[in-house]
Design a protein around this motif. Structure first.
Motif, PDB file in Angstrom:
ATOM      1  N   GLU A 156     -19.044  23.926 -12.404  1.00 42.48           N
ATOM      2  CA  GLU A 156     -17.781  24.411 -12.971  1.00 42.48           C
ATOM      3  C   GLU A 156     -17.395  23.636 -14.233  1.00 42.48           C
ATOM      4  O   GLU A 156     -16.838  24.221 -15.181  1.00 42.48           O
ATOM      5  CB  GLU A 156     -16.671  24.335 -11.919  1.00 42.48           C
ATOM      6  CG  GLU A 156     -16.273  22.931 -11.501  1.00 42.48           C
ATOM      7  CD  GLU A 156     -15.420  22.908 -10.256  1.00 42.48           C
ATOM      8  OE1 GLU A 156     -15.311  23.949  -9.577  1.00 42.48           O
ATOM      9  OE2 GLU A 156     -14.851  21.827  -9.947  1.00 42.48           O
ATOM     10  N   ALA A 204      -9.628  27.775 -17.525  1.00 34.45           N
ATOM     11  CA  ALA A 204      -9.774  29.113 -16.938  1.00 34.45           C
ATOM     12  C   ALA A 204     -11.241  29.439 -16.695  1.00 34.45           C
ATOM     13  O   ALA A 204     -11.605  30.021 -15.657  1.00 34.45           O
ATOM     14  CB  ALA A 204      -9.141  30.157 -17.855  1.00 34.45           C
ATOM     15  N   ALA A 205     -12.112  29.057 -17.639  1.00 42.09           N
ATOM     16  CA  ALA A 205     -13.550  29.277 -17.451  1.00 42.09           C
ATOM     17  C   ALA A 205     -14.075  28.450 -16.291  1.00 42.09           C
ATOM     18  O   ALA A 205     -14.910  28.908 -15.505  1.00 42.09           O
ATOM     19  CB  ALA A 205     -14.296  28.931 -18.737  1.00 42.09           C
ATOM     20  N   GLY A 254     -13.151  28.709  -8.312  1.00 40.11           N
ATOM     21  CA  GLY A 254     -11.725  28.825  -8.023  1.00 40.11           C
ATOM     22  C   GLY A 254     -10.962  27.521  -8.130  1.00 40.11           C
ATOM     23  O   GLY A 254      -9.792  27.454  -7.712  1.00 40.11           O
ATOM     24  N   LYS A 309     -12.339  27.479 -13.663  1.00 39.84           N
ATOM     25  CA  LYS A 309     -11.828  28.078 -12.427  1.00 39.84           C
ATOM     26  C   LYS A 309     -12.636  29.295 -11.997  1.00 39.84           C
ATOM     27  O   LYS A 309     -12.778  29.569 -10.800  1.00 39.84           O
ATOM     28  CB  LYS A 309     -10.358  28.463 -12.618  1.00 39.84           C
ATOM     29  CG  LYS A 309      -9.721  29.057 -11.376  1.00 39.84           C
ATOM     30  CD  LYS A 309      -8.264  29.443 -11.630  1.00 39.84           C
ATOM     31  CE  LYS A 309      -7.662  30.101 -10.396  1.00 39.84           C
ATOM     32  NZ  LYS A 309      -6.249  30.508 -10.612  1.00 39.84           N
ATOM     33  N   SER A 310     -13.193  30.026 -12.958  1.00 35.38           N
ATOM     34  CA  SER A 310     -13.919  31.256 -12.641  1.00 35.38           C
ATOM     35  C   SER A 310     -15.175  31.011 -11.810  1.00 35.38           C
ATOM     36  O   SER A 310     -15.699  31.940 -11.190  1.00 35.38           O
ATOM     37  CB  SER A 310     -14.302  31.981 -13.932  1.00 35.38           C
ATOM     38  OG  SER A 310     -15.300  31.262 -14.643  1.00 35.38           O
TER      39      SER A 310
END
Length: 423
Positions: free
Chosen positions: A401, A336-337, A343, A339-340
């Motif tokens: 990312e 999730a981190a 995306g 993806k932030s």
């Protein structure tokens, strides 16, 4: 199977013969049954290379001589497919538009956003350690089949009592984004040490070992001879060269997803830890364990597919590991981190049950032998548009990312009151 069929269009370049992949395609196949794969060998005569396989789809590279045979077979069986790559050689040509030779040191003159040769990476390791003395140490882990040095970085405050983290890149030679990401992770951590709370705490609390490229002979071969080479360069007197070192680990050795055929891309070798590279690396880390250093986190970085996988990988029927929930929760939070930032979505799951079995693979060794509670294989970008041939323009966003995901995982590790495997 590629070892058999790459004797296609070969162009002499100096003393080396460089394989070209003009008009080779990658097809993404959506099988409705398991039996159809048994016909691949019969219909294509070994002239194919499975790039990536999941329960839902399979990416296969085929040459121009057999692509019609494959598509005809799929049509007869009513199996859907997409053409993911029209021409492999065109992607190879686009992969390194800079064509830079930048040996530059570990400082400001090193270009972190191009793909570097083995020699350049080894020079960077030496210079990066020299430029960051007190925090970074260069370590020679061992030698390869062809006598090349396998180097690691040890990053941290270097307290004798610190537990360990081990990041490994480049075990599969053609996955160039893996070594590039290892280099960028090391740079970002060192740059943020002293200014970022998580980076500072993790390097004060742990010794982080990073091997940028483990399969050094294979990596050199992808630059000089065959960009799509996967295995190491050991030959056991057979028609085909190379062992898939990510099928050569002892845990689950010889299981499903590995092959006893020396011409297979997943050839597991004559026995577990048969390869000198494997013996050197596993001995180095298990000796540290024997000397009292516990490892809490192990990650083997691959490409491609955007996957975050954890044990067990050797069998779909293997028992659930005791640390399943922590492994899953840690990976999901990190994904999730990640993806932030841009995306980019990663699938998180158990290697064999949720994706595909692979006997003798690294994440199982990391959990079983290294005893790291958090043990993963990460498949970096992308999902198949470029596959193993990710252009240089994606190095920076992949590094950014991935670093965000790692920082989140580091925080999970720091917050875990008992980062030791459950018995």
């Amino acid at each position: 199977m590629k070892s058999v069929f790459i004797l296609c269009l070969v162009i002499a370049t100096g003393l080396a013969a460089k394989v070209h992949y003009d008009n080779f395609q990658v097809l993404r196949i959506f099988p409705t049954e398991e039996r159809w794969k048994q016909d691949l060998e019969r219909v294509l005569g070994g002239e194919f290379d499975i790039w990536r396989e999941t329960k839902e789809r399979i990416d296969i590279m085929v040459g121009p001589k057999v692509v019609k045979k494959l598509t005809d077979m799929l049509k007869r069986r009513n199996i859907d497919y997409d053409v993911m790559v029209e021409d492999i050689q065109s992607l190879i040509d686009q992969e390194r538009p800079s064509a830079k030779i930048n040996i530059g040191g570990g400082g400001s003159d090193f270009d972190y956003n191009v793909y570097h040769t083995y020699g350049e990476i080894m020079t960077w390791v030496t210079d990066f350690a020299s430029a960051n003395k007190g925090l970074v140490t260069e370590v020679e882990v061992g030698e390869s089949t062809e006598g090349r040095i396998i180097k690691a970085l040890r990053i941290g405050s270097q307290s004798s009592n610190n537990p360990g983290i081990y990041f490994q890149g480049g075990i599969h030679a053609r996955e160039w984004i893996s070594p590039a990401t290892m280099i960028n992770l090391a740079r970002k951590l060192v740059e943020e040490y002293g200014s970022d709370d998580t980076a500072t705490k993790i390097l004060d609390a742990y010794d982080l070992y990073i091997i940028p490229t483990m399969n050094v002979d294979g990596y050199v071969y992808t630059h000089t001879n065959d960009r799509m080479w996967r295995k190491n360069r050991k030959n056991y007197g057979t028609a085909c060269t190379g062992v898939d070192m990510n099928r050569n680990y002892p845990t689950g050795f010889g299981g499903k997803g590995a092959s006893s055929n020396p011409c297979s891309e997943t050839y597991h070798g004559p026995k577990n830890i048969s390869e000198v590279e494997m013996e050197a690396v596993t001995t180095f880390f298990l000796d540290l364990v024997a000397d009292g250093q516990d490892f809490h986190l192990f990650i083997d970085f691959h490409a491609y597919g955007q996957l975050w996988l954890f044990p067990w990988g050797y069998s779909r029927t293997a028992p659930i590991v005791n640390d399943y929930n922590d492994l899953s929760n840690g990976a999901n939070a990190a994904a999730a981190a990640l993806k932030s930032v841009h995306g980019t979505e990663y699938f998180v799951g158990n290697s064999a049950r949720d994706m595909y079995p692979a006997g003798g693979a690294s994440e199982d060794w990391g959990y079983d032998k290294l005893k790291a509670k958090y043990s993963y294989i990460i498949e970096l970008r992308d999902e198949g548009r470029h596959g193993f041939l990710l252009p240089e323009k994606f190095i920076e966003p992949t590094g950014d990312e991935t670093y965000a995901g790692m920082k989140n995982l580091f925080q999970t590790l720091l917050d875990d009151p008992n980062p030791i495997q459950k018995s």
